[in-house]
Design an enzyme around this catalytic site. Structure first.
Site, short mmCIF file in Angstrom:
data_model
loop_
_atom_site.label_atom_id
_atom_site.label_comp_id
_atom_site.label_asym_id
_atom_site.label_seq_id
_atom_site.Cartn_x
_atom_site.Cartn_y
_atom_site.Cartn_z
N GLY A 84 39.22 41.52 43.77
CA GLY A 84 39.15 40.30 44.49
C GLY A 84 40.15 39.93 45.60
N SER A 85 41.37 41.00 45.20
CA SER A 85 42.46 40.87 46.32
C SER A 85 42.22 41.19 47.72
CB SER A 85 43.61 41.82 45.67
OG SER A 85 43.31 43.11 45.62
N GLY A 86 41.17 41.82 48.01
CA GLY A 86 40.96 42.17 49.42
C GLY A 86 41.16 43.68 49.68
N LYS A 87 41.25 44.44 48.80
CA LYS A 87 41.66 45.85 49.04
C LYS A 87 40.36 46.58 49.78
CE LYS A 87 41.35 46.96 44.64
NZ LYS A 87 41.25 45.81 44.13
N SER A 146 43.53 50.89 40.02
CA SER A 146 44.73 51.61 39.62
C SER A 146 45.77 50.58 38.89
CB SER A 146 45.23 52.50 40.69
OG SER A 146 45.46 51.86 41.96
N GLY A 191 45.50 46.77 43.71
CA GLY A 191 45.63 45.34 43.61
C GLY A 191 44.65 44.81 42.78
N LEU A 192 44.70 43.55 42.30
CA LEU A 192 43.52 43.09 41.42
C LEU A 192 42.14 42.95 42.06
CD1 LEU A 192 45.71 40.06 40.21
CD2 LEU A 192 45.04 41.99 38.83
#
Length: 188
Positions: free
Chosen positions: A15-18, A86, A12-13
């Site tokens: 800042g998405s919370g990954k 990724s 994910g981008l």
């Protein structure tokens, strides 16, 4: 020899919370004595991948190296939670293809870019918009969203605690397979 570990690849981008989500999941699993390893993209870039920049070729090499490290831990029976932007589907597909059947699980953290920019925990989007950071994923470098992820979550719709429990419930059979495959052991 059958390997009992698994790779959960969070994409994910920025800042998405990954990483926040994967850390919460790792804590829950570790509290139950699962062998868990959190492999974070930012951490890997400061050591093993410090020689790489952010060109498309370097991003691909970064993900290739991360996939190889993840496989090493998976083969030792760890549940490996990998948090990497990724950005390219092809890179994620290569890692999946190089893993034993049903050992790679793509987790798409589909938080919209507007929310990622609002959060901007490291100030990276602002710098990218100002041209200070070139080739920033989602701004002037592409991000290819997961087409058929094994699990998708938007961190704007659930709290981290709710998202963590949803993840564990979704993968319960894989995670709970400890009795027959001895996944519950000490962890790092």
């Amino acid at each position: 020899m059958t390997h009992t570990g698994a790779i959960f690849w969070f994409t994910g981008l920025s800042g998405s919370g990954k990483t926040t989500l994967a850390t919460a999941i790792a804590n829950l699993l570790q509290a139950q004595n699962y062998k868990v390893y959190l492999l974070d993209g930012d951490v890997l870039r400061t050591g093993l991948c410090s020689d790489l920049q952010f060109s498309d070729d370097d991003r691909t090499e970064n993900i290739r190296r991360a996939g190889e490290v993840a496989k090493l831990f998976m083969k030792e029976g760890y549940l490996v939670l990998c948090t990497f932007i990724s950005p390219f589907i092809s890179d994620r597909d290569i890692i999946r293809a190089n893993c034993p059947l049903d050992k790679f699980h793509e987790i798409y953290v589909s938080t919209p870019i507007e929310e990622c920019e609002r959060r901007d925990p490291k100030g990276l989007y602002a710098k990218a918009r100002q041209g200070i950071i070139p080739n920033f994923t989602g701004i002037d470098s592409p991000y290819e969203s997961a087409v058929k992820p094994d699990f998708e979550i938007d961190t704007t719709r659930l709290s981290i605690d709710e998202a963590s429990l949803k993840f564990i419930n979704h993968f319960e059979l894989i995670i709970a397979d400890r009795d027959s495959h001895n996944l519950r052991k000490d962890y790092v």
